[in-house]
Design a protein around this motif. Structure first.
Motif, PDB file in Angstrom:
ATOM      1  N   ASP A 134       4.202   5.563  -5.571  1.00  0.00           N
ATOM      2  CA  ASP A 134       4.144   5.586  -7.030  1.00  0.00           C
ATOM      3  C   ASP A 134       3.181   6.662  -7.523  1.00  0.00           C
ATOM      4  OD1 ASP A 134       4.712   4.220  -9.705  1.00  0.00           O
ATOM      5  OD2 ASP A 134       2.522   4.087  -9.614  1.00  0.00           O
ATOM      6  N   ARG A 135       2.035   6.793  -6.836  1.00  0.00           N
ATOM      7  CA  ARG A 135       1.058   7.813  -7.231  1.00  0.00           C
ATOM      8  C   ARG A 135       1.605   9.216  -7.008  1.00  0.00           C
ATOM      9  NH1 ARG A 135      -1.413   6.801 -10.695  1.00  0.00           N
ATOM     10  NH2 ARG A 135      -3.264   8.053 -10.239  1.00  0.00           N
ATOM     11  N   LEU A 188      -9.812   0.333  -7.785  1.00  0.00           N
ATOM     12  CA  LEU A 188      -9.966   0.768  -9.171  1.00  0.00           C
ATOM     13  C   LEU A 188     -10.584  -0.341 -10.015  1.00  0.00           C
ATOM     14  CD1 LEU A 188      -6.533   2.584  -9.611  1.00  0.00           C
ATOM     15  CD2 LEU A 188      -8.755   3.604  -9.059  1.00  0.00           C
ATOM     16  N   ARG A 193      -5.420   0.285  -4.420  1.00  0.00           N
ATOM     17  CA  ARG A 193      -5.346   0.077  -5.863  1.00  0.00           C
ATOM     18  C   ARG A 193      -6.432  -0.874  -6.362  1.00  0.00           C
ATOM     19  NH1 ARG A 193       0.185  -1.615  -9.142  1.00  0.00           N
ATOM     20  NH2 ARG A 193      -0.523  -0.908 -11.211  1.00  0.00           N
ATOM     21  N   THR A 198       0.831  -1.201   0.000  1.00  0.00           N
ATOM     22  CA  THR A 198       0.000   0.000   0.000  1.00  0.00           C
ATOM     23  C   THR A 198       0.866   1.253   0.000  1.00  0.00           C
ATOM     24  OG1 THR A 198      -1.838  -1.098   1.126  1.00  0.00           O
ATOM     25  CG2 THR A 198      -1.732   1.292   1.293  1.00  0.00           C
ATOM     26  N   GLY A 255      -3.902   4.572 -12.435  1.00  0.00           N
ATOM     27  CA  GLY A 255      -3.546   3.640 -11.376  1.00  0.00           C
ATOM     28  C   GLY A 255      -3.769   2.201 -11.767  1.00  0.00           C
ATOM     29  N   LEU A 256      -4.531   1.978 -12.847  1.00  0.00           N
ATOM     30  CA  LEU A 256      -4.820   0.627 -13.316  1.00  0.00           C
ATOM     31  C   LEU A 256      -4.918   0.669 -14.839  1.00  0.00           C
ATOM     32  CD1 LEU A 256      -5.480  -2.150 -11.896  1.00  0.00           C
ATOM     33  CD2 LEU A 256      -7.871  -1.663 -12.406  1.00  0.00           C
ATOM     34  N   GLU A 303      -1.423  -5.774  -8.239  1.00  0.00           N
ATOM     35  CA  GLU A 303      -2.556  -4.854  -8.258  1.00  0.00           C
ATOM     36  C   GLU A 303      -3.567  -5.171  -7.156  1.00  0.00           C
ATOM     37  OE1 GLU A 303      -2.645  -3.906 -13.069  1.00  0.00           O
ATOM     38  OE2 GLU A 303      -3.713  -5.647 -12.253  1.00  0.00           O
ATOM     39  N   ARG A 324       4.263   9.778  -9.761  1.00  0.00           N
ATOM     40  CA  ARG A 324       3.743   9.810 -11.135  1.00  0.00           C
ATOM     41  C   ARG A 324       2.299  10.301 -11.138  1.00  0.00           C
ATOM     42  NH1 ARG A 324       4.373   4.528 -14.298  1.00  0.00           N
ATOM     43  NH2 ARG A 324       3.336   3.612 -12.479  1.00  0.00           N
ATOM     44  N   TYR A 326       2.384   1.685  -3.391  1.00  0.00           N
ATOM     45  CA  TYR A 326       1.391   2.212  -4.335  1.00  0.00           C
ATOM     46  C   TYR A 326       1.248   3.724  -4.167  1.00  0.00           C
ATOM     47  CZ  TYR A 326      -3.210   3.495  -6.136  1.00  0.00           C
ATOM     48  OH  TYR A 326      -4.230   4.132  -6.781  1.00  0.00           O
ATOM     49  N   LEU A 327       1.161   4.196  -2.923  1.00  0.00           N
ATOM     50  CA  LEU A 327       1.013   5.624  -2.675  1.00  0.00           C
ATOM     51  C   LEU A 327       2.248   6.390  -3.158  1.00  0.00           C
ATOM     52  CD1 LEU A 327      -0.497   8.021  -1.545  1.00  0.00           C
ATOM     53  CD2 LEU A 327       0.403   7.460   0.729  1.00  0.00           C
ATOM     54  N   SER A 349      -0.818   9.642 -13.851  1.00  0.00           N
ATOM     55  CA  SER A 349      -0.771   8.365 -14.558  1.00  0.00           C
ATOM     56  C   SER A 349      -1.915   7.481 -14.084  1.00  0.00           C
ATOM     57  CB  SER A 349       0.567   7.657 -14.329  1.00  0.00           C
ATOM     58  OG  SER A 349       0.729   7.361 -12.953  1.00  0.00           O
TER      59      SER A 349
END
Length: 278
Positions: free
Chosen positions: A103-104, A225, A222, A97, A112-113, A217, A107, A100-101, A110
């Protein structure tokens, strides 16, 4: 017989801890003086006390310690392994988790899925063994892992044939702030009796819309999504829903790589009504 001070020194437990374990029933003293209230412990209780101390050091809850230490050492080992597997899965989920955060944040903008199709399939009537638990998002992964291990052990002992899949049905909205009922299910063939929290039932045949996500994923938030993708398709296609949303974990989920297809996010549906009919 040992005084509470001597017992505490030899077991590594404080007076406060010993009083707590007495009140909780986890480690009552061997005797209590009816006049003075002084507690005395049997030397044979030291091993149990030391085990409690060790389990508290790894932050095992008191209720879980009581379950682990109930019964034989062989049973305790099984319960300990299940708890630790759940803890490891929870920690791995938290790590994913955070990644993922990050990465968000790195980026922004972009997707997320990545885009993928929503498919429809028919699911036959299926016999399942299941455990229902009320849980919030923080504890969800650990509960899924521990419950799956418990159900699988029960089915194996009964000689049932399992498909390798496991399901998680969401009977309410599980969030970080809200508990809801989830049902962890393992499909099987054979004759198996219910036991303890494990129930046996038939999941009715149904049609479901679903999309498939990879193992990497399958992490909160994530994975939401994928739920959005399925829900948007169901709404736009006009199919009424007929049951709780669910996650279908593919066989050997734990052995899959991050990029492997691993989970189907699914929603049972029925055909939309024909115009002019109710």
């Amino acid at each position: 017989m040992l005084t509470i001070s001597e017992f505490g020194r030899r077991s590594g437990l404080s007076h406060k801890a010993l009083r707590l374990y007495d009140v909780s029933g986890l480690l009552p003293p061997a005797s209590v003086d009816p006049v003075s209230g002084y507690r005395q412990y049997d030397e044979e209780q030291l091993e149990r006390a030391r085990r409690i101390s060790i389990l508290r050091q790894v932050e095992m809850p008191l209720a879980t310690i009581s379950e682990v230490l109930a019964g034989t050492d062989e049973q305790a080992l099984i319960r300990l392994d299940r708890w630790w597997a759940a803890e490891q899965a929870t920690n791995e989920s938290r790590r994913a988790t955070v990644e993922y955060l990050r990465d968000r944040l790195l980026r922004a903008g972009s997707p997320g899925l990545d885009p993928r199709p929503v498919l429809v399939r028919d699911v036959p009537e299926t016999k399942i063994a299941s455990i229902r638990v009320d849980v919030d998002q923080q504890a969800l992964v650990g509960v899924i892992v521990a419950s799956t291990l418990e159900i699988r052990a029960h089915l194996t002992a009964a000689g049932a044939a399992m498909t390798g899949e496991s399901w998680v049905l969401f009977h309410g909205a599980v969030t970080p702030e809200n508990e809801a009922t989830v049902e962890i299910c393992l499909p099987f063939d054979g004759l198996v009796d219910p036991a303890g929290p494990i129930g046996i039932r038939i999941e009715p045949a149904h049609t479901e819309a679903y999309c498939t996500i990879s193992r990497e994923e399958c992490v909160y938030p994530r994975i939401m999504l994928a739920y959005d993708l399925v829900e948007d398709w169901v709404r736009d296609s006009g199919h009424p829903t007929t049951g709780p949303s669910r996650e279908i974990y593919h066989a050997d989920f734990r052995e899959l790589t991050d990029s492997d297809p691993a989970v189907d996010v699914a929603q049972p549906i029925k055909a939309p009504p024909i115009k002019g009919q109710r």
